[in-house]
Design an enzyme around this catalytic site. Structure first.
Site, PDB file in Angstrom:
ATOM      1  CG  ASP A  12      -1.762   1.235   1.345  1.00  0.00           C
ATOM      2  OD1 ASP A  12      -2.411   1.570   0.347  1.00  0.00           O
ATOM      3  OD2 ASP A  12      -1.772   1.912   2.404  1.00  0.00           O
ATOM      4  CB  SER A  13       0.139   4.774  -0.712  1.00  0.00           C
ATOM      5  OG  SER A  13      -1.067   4.813   0.027  1.00  0.00           O
ATOM      6  CB  CYS A  75      -2.847   1.094  -2.555  1.00  0.00           C
ATOM      7  SG  CYS A  75      -3.025   2.843  -2.898  1.00  0.00           S
ATOM      8  CD  GLU A 154      -2.198   8.284   7.142  1.00  0.00           C
ATOM      9  OE1 GLU A 154      -1.242   9.037   7.371  1.00  0.00           O
ATOM     10  OE2 GLU A 154      -2.240   7.495   6.178  1.00  0.00           O
ATOM     11  CB  CYS A 186     -10.061   5.237   0.211  1.00  0.00           C
ATOM     12  SG  CYS A 186      -8.571   5.901   0.987  1.00  0.00           S
ATOM     13  CG  HIS A 188      -6.648   5.721   5.180  1.00  0.00           C
ATOM     14  ND1 HIS A 188      -5.923   5.273   4.105  1.00  0.00           N
ATOM     15  CD2 HIS A 188      -5.760   6.305   6.030  1.00  0.00           C
ATOM     16  CE1 HIS A 188      -4.641   5.575   4.290  1.00  0.00           C
ATOM     17  NE2 HIS A 188      -4.525   6.202   5.450  1.00  0.00           N
TER      18      HIS A 188
HETATM   19  N1  DGL Z   1      -4.057   3.886   0.080  1.00  0.00           N
HETATM   20  C1  DGL Z   1      -4.726   4.923  -0.648  1.00  0.00           C
HETATM   21  C2  DGL Z   1      -5.969   4.328  -1.354  1.00  0.00           C
HETATM   22  O1  DGL Z   1      -6.502   3.329  -0.965  1.00  0.00           O
HETATM   23  C3  DGL Z   1      -5.118   6.080   0.231  1.00  0.00           C
HETATM   24  C4  DGL Z   1      -3.951   6.916   0.705  1.00  0.00           C
HETATM   25  C5  DGL Z   1      -3.193   7.592  -0.427  1.00  0.00           C
HETATM   26  O2  DGL Z   1      -3.698   8.560  -1.028  1.00  0.00           O
HETATM   27  O3  DGL Z   1      -2.109   7.131  -0.724  1.00  0.00           O
HETATM   28  O4  DGL Z   1      -6.405   4.883  -2.325  1.00  0.00           O
END
Ligand code: DGL
Length: 273
Positions: A12-13, A75, A154, A186, A188
């Site tokens: 993931d990012s 992600c 976060e 997303c 989160h």
């Molecule tokens: N992990 C990203 C997503 O699911 C969210 C956070 C980001 O913008 O990197 O799209």
């Protein structure tokens, strides 16, 4: 090591993909998992396709070096922007979160109106909408980016009046469209599912792609004969975590999400890959 016993790579990012990791732990308790969070280069949600694809490719190379048997792109943004291209370049299965989420939403809707929330990149890619239309041509799909949700999560403001107020501002226009299922597109967003649910009301089914992805991953491994044959549930050291920056911060967040205490994450230089 036999192929079936190899770990699954998840990336993931940043920290958000741990919501997918958590579902994979649940669904596949006998699998070793390796997580990579690109904490140095997060967020992906405001970056171009080219950049997100470049970052994702580097992470895939890193995970291949760890000898994984499959890779889950946890992600949504990377699944939306990079999966198609990278899939063609590697020999192991690559699973994203978008397709499972889209399919679950189609199954959930009765009125054929589906909402999708995600980062700006995910929503403007229209990937959820395209997938949904490939399954259900006449579905109406309404997308809405909710960029403030990521920092709110976060910051730990999962149950907070500020988050609820922001959710109302973002989501009221979706309620007015008469959708009856909403994709939490997303990583989160599952962490503020209760808040989103309160705002959307009981008539709207919230679809969590993280959960659906873990199920799809199990099916795929089963189909390819890649499920780990070991009969014992694995212990905590079956899980390894890597980050590109700030390992301590990552550990803290991970410990608030995962059902186990993680001792640390290894920092690696992802630009090398
Ligand atoms: N992990 C990203 C997503 O699911 C969210 C956070 C980001 O913008 O990197 O799209």
């Amino acid at each position: 090591m036999e192929n079936r016993e190899k770990p699954i790579g998840v990336f993931d990012s940043g920290v958000g993909g741990l919501t997918v990791f958590r579902e994979l732990m649940n669904e596949l308790p006998k699998e070793r998992l390796i997580y990579f969070g690109d904490t140095a280069r997060v967020p992906y949600g405001s970056k171009s396709k080219e950049t997100v694809t470049k970052y994702s490719r580097q992470i895939v190379h890193f995970l291949e070096e760890q000898d994984v048997k499959a890779i889950v792109i946890a992600c949504n943004t990377a699944s939306a922007m990079a999966l198609d291209e990278i899939e063609k370049e590697i020999d192991i299965p690559l699973i994203g979160v978008v397709r499972p989420g889209a399919m679950a939403a189609v199954n959930a809707t009765k009125v054929g109106r589906i909402g999708v929330i995600g980062t700006e990149a995910t929503i403007s890619s229209e990937i959820y909408s395209n997938f949904i239309h490939s399954i259900k041509e006449d579905a109406k799909v309404i997308g809405k980016s909710c960029p403030l949700f990521v920092p709110l999560v976060e910051e730990g403001l999962w149950e907070d009046p500020v988050t609820e107020e922001i959710a109302r501002r973002y989501l009221t226009e979706l309620i007015d469209t008469g959708i009856d299922s909403l994709i939490l597109g997303c990583t989160h967003y599952p962490l503020i599912k209760r808040t989103i649910g309160r705002v959307m009301g009981d008539e709207v089914t919230l679809v969590n792609p993280a959960y659906e992805t873990a199920r799809e991953c199990r099916h795929l491994l089963e189909e390819k004969g890649l499920l780990n044959p070991n009969s014992v549930k694995l212990s905590e050291n079956a899980y390894t975590f890597y980050v590109s920056d700030e390992a301590d911060k990552f550990r803290h967040f991970a410990n608030s999400i995962l059902p186990l205490g993680i001792l640390g994450a290894k920092k690696i230089d992802i630009e090398r890959y």
